[in-house]
Write a protein that holds these residues in place. Structure first.
Motif, PDB file in Angstrom:
ATOM      1  N   SER A  76       0.832  -1.202   0.000  1.00 55.33           N
ATOM      2  CA  SER A  76       0.000   0.000   0.000  1.00 55.33           C
ATOM      3  C   SER A  76       0.872   1.259   0.000  1.00 55.33           C
ATOM      4  O   SER A  76       0.573   2.219   0.671  1.00 55.33           O
ATOM      5  CB  SER A  76      -0.929  -0.022   1.219  1.00 55.33           C
ATOM      6  N   LEU A  77       1.951   1.232  -0.762  1.00 56.65           N
ATOM      7  CA  LEU A  77       2.879   2.350  -0.823  1.00 56.65           C
ATOM      8  C   LEU A  77       2.188   3.613  -1.347  1.00 56.65           C
ATOM      9  O   LEU A  77       2.487   4.710  -0.905  1.00 56.65           O
ATOM     10  CB  LEU A  77       4.057   1.966  -1.724  1.00 56.65           C
ATOM     11  N   PHE A  78       1.257   3.436  -2.273  1.00 52.52           N
ATOM     12  CA  PHE A  78       0.550   4.568  -2.866  1.00 52.52           C
ATOM     13  C   PHE A  78      -0.954   4.378  -2.758  1.00 52.52           C
ATOM     14  O   PHE A  78      -1.477   3.317  -3.062  1.00 52.52           O
ATOM     15  CB  PHE A  78       0.918   4.718  -4.344  1.00 52.52           C
ATOM     16  N   SER A  79      -1.627   5.426  -2.356  1.00 51.24           N
ATOM     17  CA  SER A  79      -3.090   5.399  -2.302  1.00 51.24           C
ATOM     18  C   SER A  79      -3.642   5.766  -3.680  1.00 51.24           C
ATOM     19  O   SER A  79      -2.904   6.219  -4.556  1.00 51.24           O
ATOM     20  CB  SER A  79      -3.589   6.411  -1.263  1.00 51.24           C
ATOM     21  N   GLU A  80      -4.933   5.584  -3.851  1.00 50.44           N
ATOM     22  CA  GLU A  80      -5.584   5.992  -5.110  1.00 50.44           C
ATOM     23  C   GLU A  80      -5.410   7.490  -5.338  1.00 50.44           C
ATOM     24  O   GLU A  80      -5.226   7.934  -6.467  1.00 50.44           O
ATOM     25  CB  GLU A  80      -7.072   5.616  -5.092  1.00 50.44           C
ATOM     26  N   LYS A  81      -5.431   8.257  -4.248  1.00 53.30           N
ATOM     27  CA  LYS A  81      -5.238   9.707  -4.354  1.00 53.30           C
ATOM     28  C   LYS A  81      -3.813  10.037  -4.826  1.00 53.30           C
ATOM     29  O   LYS A  81      -3.625  10.955  -5.628  1.00 53.30           O
ATOM     30  CB  LYS A  81      -5.527  10.363  -3.002  1.00 53.30           C
ATOM     31  N   ASP A  82      -2.828   9.280  -4.347  1.00 56.25           N
ATOM     32  CA  ASP A  82      -1.444   9.459  -4.805  1.00 56.25           C
ATOM     33  C   ASP A  82      -1.328   9.168  -6.301  1.00 56.25           C
ATOM     34  O   ASP A  82      -0.660   9.893  -7.041  1.00 56.25           O
ATOM     35  CB  ASP A  82      -0.481   8.528  -4.059  1.00 56.25           C
ATOM     36  N   ILE A  83      -1.981   8.103  -6.733  1.00 58.46           N
ATOM     37  CA  ILE A  83      -1.934   7.716  -8.148  1.00 58.46           C
ATOM     38  C   ILE A  83      -2.583   8.798  -9.006  1.00 58.46           C
ATOM     39  O   ILE A  83      -2.052   9.176 -10.054  1.00 58.46           O
ATOM     40  CB  ILE A  83      -2.589   6.334  -8.355  1.00 58.46           C
ATOM     41  N   GLU A  84      -3.692   9.334  -8.550  1.00 57.87           N
ATOM     42  CA  GLU A  84      -4.348  10.419  -9.287  1.00 57.87           C
ATOM     43  C   GLU A  84      -3.455  11.660  -9.325  1.00 57.87           C
ATOM     44  O   GLU A  84      -3.363  12.338 -10.355  1.00 57.87           O
ATOM     45  CB  GLU A  84      -5.707  10.753  -8.653  1.00 57.87           C
ATOM     46  N   PHE A  85      -2.780  11.945  -8.221  1.00 57.60           N
ATOM     47  CA  PHE A  85      -1.839  13.070  -8.159  1.00 57.60           C
ATOM     48  C   PHE A  85      -0.722  12.883  -9.188  1.00 57.60           C
ATOM     49  O   PHE A  85      -0.378  13.802  -9.936  1.00 57.60           O
ATOM     50  CB  PHE A  85      -1.288  13.182  -6.739  1.00 57.60           C
ATOM     51  N   MET A  86      -0.176  11.664  -9.268  1.00 54.05           N
ATOM     52  CA  MET A  86       0.886  11.394 -10.244  1.00 54.05           C
ATOM     53  C   MET A  86       0.355  11.491 -11.673  1.00 54.05           C
ATOM     54  O   MET A  86       1.064  11.948 -12.581  1.00 54.05           O
ATOM     55  CB  MET A  86       1.527  10.028  -9.971  1.00 54.05           C
TER      56      MET A  86
END
Length: 193
Positions: A41-51
């Motif tokens: 769980s290194l990246f959340s869905e919000k992190d992925i959307e940010f990227m």
């Protein structure tokens, strides 16, 4: 051929120039001995959307789809989690969090809510920071987060179906070998898969 194998081959062709290239050569260590729960769980869905949003500023939608359409955020999450070593993952995650916080502090709202000119100005500031960093970087210093992110954006985009078939000229192989292909200035580069 699976995407992971294709990426490994691309890295070998590029001579391992991508940050984390040694991980590609080692086969994207997906069978690490003790994969911790935090790695999953290194990246959340919000992190992925940010990227995805950052990638869209780097490779915007024009007459071809941009980085967001290629889902570069998901690609980055997989690559950082599966192919980067612990130090590289830490640098990337810390840099991503620092970028979120610094942008919000400077502009008073989140990157995802910002106008294109604010996003572009901020990324241009990071470009200058990267230039300065690499002029002063010592061998043992880690790579700069933003450079890692840009390289992953480019790799993710141009190895995706969207990037390879719509942003590049695409010829599915096997096909006939053409040693010399005429090129007109301004024409798209060629992608061969």
């Amino acid at each position: 051929m699976k995407r992971r194998e294709a990426l490994k081959n691309v890295a070998l062709l590029l001579g391992g120039t991508v940050i984390g290239g040694s991980a590609f050569v080692a086969g994207c260590q997906s069978d690490r001995k003790k994969e911790s729960q935090s790695d999953k769980s290194l990246f959340s869905e919000k992190d992925i959307e940010f990227m995805n949003e950052i990638g869209e500023v780097i490779i915007p939608t024009t007459d071809t789809p941009g980085a967001k359409a290629a889902e570069v955020g998901s690609f980055m999450a997989i690559m950082v989690t599966d192919c980067y070593d612990e130090e590289q993952r830490k640098t990337f995650v810390n840099g991503l969090n620092k970028m979120k916080n610094n942008f919000s502090a400077e502009y008073g709202h989140f990157f995802e809510e910002a106008k294109l000119d604010e996003r572009t100005d901020y990324l241009n500031t990071l470009e200058l920071e990267v230039e300065t960093y690499y002029r002063q970087k010592k061998t043992e210093d880690p790579e700069h987060f933003y450079r890692m992110l840009k390289e992953l954006t480019l790799l993710g985009y141009f190895t995706s179906e969207v990037g390879a078939t719509q942003a590049l000229n695409y010829i599915q192989t096997p096909g006939s070998y053409k040693a010399c292909i005429p090129y007109e200035e301004g024409e798209k580069a060629w992608a061969i898969a």
